[in-house]
Scaffold this motif. Structure first.
Motif, PDB file in Angstrom:
ATOM      1  N   THR A 122       0.618  -1.137   0.048  1.00  0.00           N
ATOM      2  CA  THR A 122      -0.042   0.037  -0.098  1.00  0.00           C
ATOM      3  C   THR A 122       0.741   1.423   0.026  1.00  0.00           C
ATOM      4  O   THR A 122       0.574   2.305  -0.564  1.00  0.00           O
ATOM      5  N   PRO A 123       2.015   1.368   0.699  1.00  0.00           N
ATOM      6  CA  PRO A 123       2.744   2.623   0.554  1.00  0.00           C
ATOM      7  C   PRO A 123       3.225   3.034  -0.784  1.00  0.00           C
ATOM      8  O   PRO A 123       3.642   4.152  -1.045  1.00  0.00           O
ATOM      9  N   TYR A 124       3.391   2.164  -1.676  1.00  0.00           N
ATOM     10  CA  TYR A 124       3.895   2.130  -2.860  1.00  0.00           C
ATOM     11  C   TYR A 124       2.873   2.760  -4.178  1.00  0.00           C
ATOM     12  O   TYR A 124       3.188   3.120  -5.152  1.00  0.00           O
ATOM     13  N   GLY A 125       1.493   2.596  -3.770  1.00  0.00           N
ATOM     14  CA  GLY A 125       0.567   2.915  -4.677  1.00  0.00           C
ATOM     15  C   GLY A 125      -0.583   2.317  -4.416  1.00  0.00           C
ATOM     16  O   GLY A 125      -0.961   1.505  -3.276  1.00  0.00           O
ATOM     17  N   ASN A 126      -1.690   2.426  -5.282  1.00  0.00           N
ATOM     18  CA  ASN A 126      -3.163   1.569  -5.280  1.00  0.00           C
ATOM     19  C   ASN A 126      -2.970   0.394  -5.669  1.00  0.00           C
ATOM     20  O   ASN A 126      -2.582  -0.260  -6.703  1.00  0.00           O
ATOM     21  N   VAL A 127      -3.623  -0.429  -4.670  1.00  0.00           N
ATOM     22  CA  VAL A 127      -3.435  -1.894  -4.697  1.00  0.00           C
ATOM     23  C   VAL A 127      -4.770  -2.648  -5.070  1.00  0.00           C
ATOM     24  O   VAL A 127      -5.875  -2.015  -4.493  1.00  0.00           O
ATOM     25  N   ASN A 128      -4.936  -3.303  -6.209  1.00  0.00           N
ATOM     26  CA  ASN A 128      -6.231  -3.964  -6.455  1.00  0.00           C
ATOM     27  C   ASN A 128      -5.605  -5.448  -6.757  1.00  0.00           C
ATOM     28  O   ASN A 128      -4.862  -5.869  -7.469  1.00  0.00           O
ATOM     29  N   THR A 129      -6.526  -6.210  -5.994  1.00  0.00           N
ATOM     30  CA  THR A 129      -6.231  -7.802  -5.881  1.00  0.00           C
ATOM     31  C   THR A 129      -7.233  -8.575  -6.972  1.00  0.00           C
ATOM     32  O   THR A 129      -8.397  -8.067  -6.631  1.00  0.00           O
ATOM     33  N   SER A 130      -6.757  -9.559  -7.419  1.00  0.00           N
ATOM     34  CA  SER A 130      -7.769 -10.469  -8.058  1.00  0.00           C
ATOM     35  C   SER A 130      -7.314 -11.874  -7.589  1.00  0.00           C
ATOM     36  O   SER A 130      -6.045 -12.234  -7.797  1.00  0.00           O
ATOM     37  N   ILE A 131      -8.292 -12.670  -6.795  1.00  0.00           N
ATOM     38  CA  ILE A 131      -7.844 -13.959  -6.355  1.00  0.00           C
ATOM     39  C   ILE A 131      -7.929 -14.864  -7.391  1.00  0.00           C
ATOM     40  O   ILE A 131      -9.048 -14.963  -8.279  1.00  0.00           O
ATOM     41  N   VAL A 132      -7.175 -16.015  -7.834  1.00  0.00           N
ATOM     42  CA  VAL A 132      -7.217 -17.078  -8.796  1.00  0.00           C
ATOM     43  C   VAL A 132      -8.226 -18.113  -8.153  1.00  0.00           C
ATOM     44  O   VAL A 132      -8.086 -18.521  -7.250  1.00  0.00           O
TER      45      VAL A 132
END
Length: 150
Positions: A122-132
């Motif tokens: 999170t400190p590095y940018g916006n995080v968007n996750t997709s679980i396989v």
């Protein structure tokens, strides 16, 4: 690269543990010829290395996730890339064009582990996750484009 080289690449991608003798029989070439071709393909960088494909679930990493990192908040991409290379949960990292700066692939033990990884990113940018959920094509042999047209 000729058709024999392409067949050699396919065989090795299917089973990198094939011996020179087995490759020799499959391709109807002498062992020295196979060895020469392998050395040439390695010297040219076509064969980048040999490794084993590991099933994440079999080693306790039950959750595989793709993570998009956008709107980067870092001063140096080099520093971020060095940091990400040392994170044992990240199994792939790709710098992209477009709105998403990085696409990461991670293998974690569960949701708590994933939450911890997201907190670290999170400190590095916006995080968007997709679980396989499943991987109908988890690996495919690749060959030169011309080989696909024949």
């Amino acid at each position: 690269m000729d058709q024999i080289d392409i067949c050699l690449l396919k065989l090795l991608q299917e089973n990198a543990r094939m011996t020179i003798s087995e490759l020799s029989k499959q391709l109807s070439l002498s062992r020295p010829s196979i060895t020469e071709r392998l050395n040439r393909l390695q010297e040219q960088g076509i064969i980048d290395g040999f490794s084993a494909r590991i099933c994440p679930k079999k080693i306790g990493r039950d959750v595989v996730v793709y993570i998009q990192l956008s709107e980067i908040k870092i001063l140096s991409y080099i520093d971020f890339e060095e940091w990400i290379k040392n994170d044992p949960d990240i199994v792939e990292c790709h710098r992209l064009t477009g709105a998403v700066s990085y696409l990461l692939k991670a293998a974690v033990t569960g949701m708590d582990h994933l939450s911890s990884l997201i907190d670290r990113l999170t400190p590095y940018g916006n995080v968007n996750t997709s679980i396989v959920l499943s991987s109908p094509v988890s690996f495919r042999c690749i060959t030169p484009h011309s080989a696909l047209q024949e």
